[in-house]
Design a protein around this motif. Sequence first.
Motif, PDB file in Angstrom:
ATOM      1  N   GLY A 132       0.853  -1.057  -0.044  1.00 32.07           N
ATOM      2  CA  GLY A 132      -0.101  -0.022  -0.028  1.00 32.07           C
ATOM      3  C   GLY A 132       0.678   1.238   0.038  1.00 32.07           C
ATOM      4  O   GLY A 132       0.278   2.298   0.335  1.00 32.07           O
ATOM      5  N   LEU A 133       2.145   1.197  -0.482  1.00 33.86           N
ATOM      6  CA  LEU A 133       2.867   2.354  -0.357  1.00 33.86           C
ATOM      7  C   LEU A 133       2.683   3.349  -1.506  1.00 33.86           C
ATOM      8  O   LEU A 133       2.186   2.530  -2.491  1.00 33.86           O
ATOM      9  N   GLU A 134       2.783   4.455  -1.488  1.00 30.29           N
ATOM     10  CA  GLU A 134       2.697   5.435  -2.597  1.00 30.29           C
ATOM     11  C   GLU A 134       3.997   5.348  -3.383  1.00 30.29           C
ATOM     12  O   GLU A 134       4.889   5.464  -3.079  1.00 30.29           O
ATOM     13  N   VAL A 135       3.588   5.238  -4.786  1.00 28.92           N
ATOM     14  CA  VAL A 135       4.690   4.936  -5.824  1.00 28.92           C
ATOM     15  C   VAL A 135       4.450   5.922  -7.064  1.00 28.92           C
ATOM     16  O   VAL A 135       3.531   5.643  -7.729  1.00 28.92           O
ATOM     17  N   HIS A 136       5.399   6.440  -7.526  1.00 29.77           N
ATOM     18  CA  HIS A 136       5.228   7.299  -8.677  1.00 29.77           C
ATOM     19  C   HIS A 136       6.422   6.676  -9.658  1.00 29.77           C
ATOM     20  O   HIS A 136       7.693   6.850  -9.425  1.00 29.77           O
ATOM     21  N   GLU A 137       5.955   5.979 -10.637  1.00 29.03           N
ATOM     22  CA  GLU A 137       6.694   5.337 -11.745  1.00 29.03           C
ATOM     23  C   GLU A 137       7.684   6.114 -12.605  1.00 29.03           C
ATOM     24  O   GLU A 137       6.948   6.855 -13.039  1.00 29.03           O
TER      25      GLU A 137
END
Length: 694
Positions: free
Chosen positions: A82-87
């Motif tokens: 559930g981590l926030e990730v910006h690819e």
Amino acid sequence: MPIRNPGASALPAGALAILMFATTPLSGQAQDTTAVVLPQLEVTAERVRAVPPPELVVEVSGSEVRHEQSANPYDLVRRAAGLEVHEQGQGPGWASDVVIRGFTSDHSSDVLLVIDGVPVNLPVHGHVEGYADWTILSPAAVRSLRVIHGPASPLYGNFAFAGVVEVTTASDAKGSAASMGGSSYGDVGGWLRTGHRGERGGSLVALEGRRDEGWRNNSRSWLGNVLLRGWHQLGGRTRLEGGLATYAADWRSPGFVSVADYNADRLTQAANSTDGGSGGRGILHGTIIHPLSENSQIDVLGWAQIARSRVFLTFLDEDTVAQQEERDRRGAVGMSASWRLSRGAGDFALGVDGRSDWDEYDLYRTSLRVRDTTIHLTDGRYQQGGAYARWRGFLFGALQYDLGLRGDVIRVNARDRVVPGATFQDEVHTVASPKAGLRLLMGGPWSAVATASRGFRGAIGTITNPQQPLVTEWSEEVGVQVKAQRVSAELSLFQTNTRNERIQDPVTLQLSDAGTSRRRGVSASVGVAVGSRVRLSAEATFNDAKITGAASKSSGTLTAIVAGEQEPVVALHDPPRFVPFHVEPLTPGSTVPGVARHLGRAEVVVAASSALDIRALVRWSGSFTPIGEQTVRTRPYAIFDLGTSLALRRWGTLDVELQNLLDVKYPEIRASGYINPGAPRALRASLRLPVSSS
């Protein structure tokens, strides 16, 4: 039923503590209905039982990790934990941004990744210090994944800033397991795990291969991962274990699209058909676990790693589109040792760790992969030594305490090989990081939590300017937690105050010297089991992130120059340093760029039958101010996924998921007028073969 424990950060030092509810949601992962052979017990040295820490963490099992339908390791952790990730979306080996509690974490540099005790972040790197390439993380052998929010643990120093992701791989296996799958983009891949287990030893071999087409032009890639693990009993209860992890990858990069092209739905075009790269890494490690008595033991870990990468990427340089080549060649060795004593309801630990890195980083301006100009050729050296003490236990039967202190000494050396006869310039930094946590058991499933901890990280650009001060923070939280059999919930208030922060633009590579900043907000989550067939979970964070003060002269603010100029620049210290970045201050009172005002996710899992699970997931992000565009606010968005898992008896389990069901257009990253667009609707499926290993 697995439990997921999302963490919370903190309130500022000296602030009035306001206790609020805190949550530990039930895991939103679908139930694995594949038959599992239970592992046999190992009679080996066991780690000393420790009091559970007060900090709130996310715990994910290996089976949950392997259940997820993901495009890469960053997407895997986003879905599993559930981590926030910006690819970044530029291919394997090109690190993406894992964000915890409002730190923009360029190339995941604010989050420390640790695999089997070995740190993965690169402490000196010409792109960004702390660069964290997670490509070596393969789901095939993951035994557990744990996320700690903030710098709460004294075990970790540099880059354990926004948080820590701890990964433990299995040291052996009984039987074999495998998975194969693909996507509607034309991606194909799979993994195989096998090994053996005996009374005095065992081994594991895990292989992974991927061949991705991607959904944008010029985004084809391949990836291979190999992990070898094993353990052996050395008489008595002393245990020796270790392993070798390697990966190799080659990829094409689609680059970024302009805001104008994004708004016109021209999303698949590539910036430059010659963009791309290749890379690889190898990590060797070994551990001795030796019990001194029934209540104490020592652990000693040694490791070594090498890495190579060559990347071509088109970026924006002062309103001019240009291609650059980055080459990185490095090696590192390190160790850690700890002694732990457990007595009654508490334990005490002492530990030391250290590492030494050497790196050659080259940067060139290129045209279609042909070198035009040498920007800089840098030799970087890094040595670090740290020690910590931790004392945990109970007072009066209801108050759990966790007290720790960590001290680190860091030496950075740098030399610009472009300058004839240049010598190494060096700087030594020392930092002390106290940690404190309390948990009050209030009866039944209720407890209150309060923590305060100091953390630090190396500043961006240290490889060319060792005298830059460390970025430091105070992070605190207060909250209340309820954890019952079928319902769990948290609501916590957090704040982090940061000094000497520097924010890098992922498109232009320019820096903003933020000075001091503050993240403050509320984090909430809830998990409910409705009967035996339905599980609900949700989590959300509201974050008010502000620049609170301009950089002071003591922070080493640098004279602004355009990236690519090669003349030495006189900074606020002597001797002069070459600085390949453009440094711009952010205005006090402005919003910290790249931080969403609010974000969250919600999931429901329905066990339709003993063989069929159905799950639905929605994740959303609020508006944010893009880096390099202080007058712009993006639009909020929400992404819906729908999936199912079907047990096929002797054939294993079929997982099918329709991701981005509504085909929402959204930005993974936006900065300086350019965007990496998020993936459109896609179908992913995999077949997990019958599991006969632990």
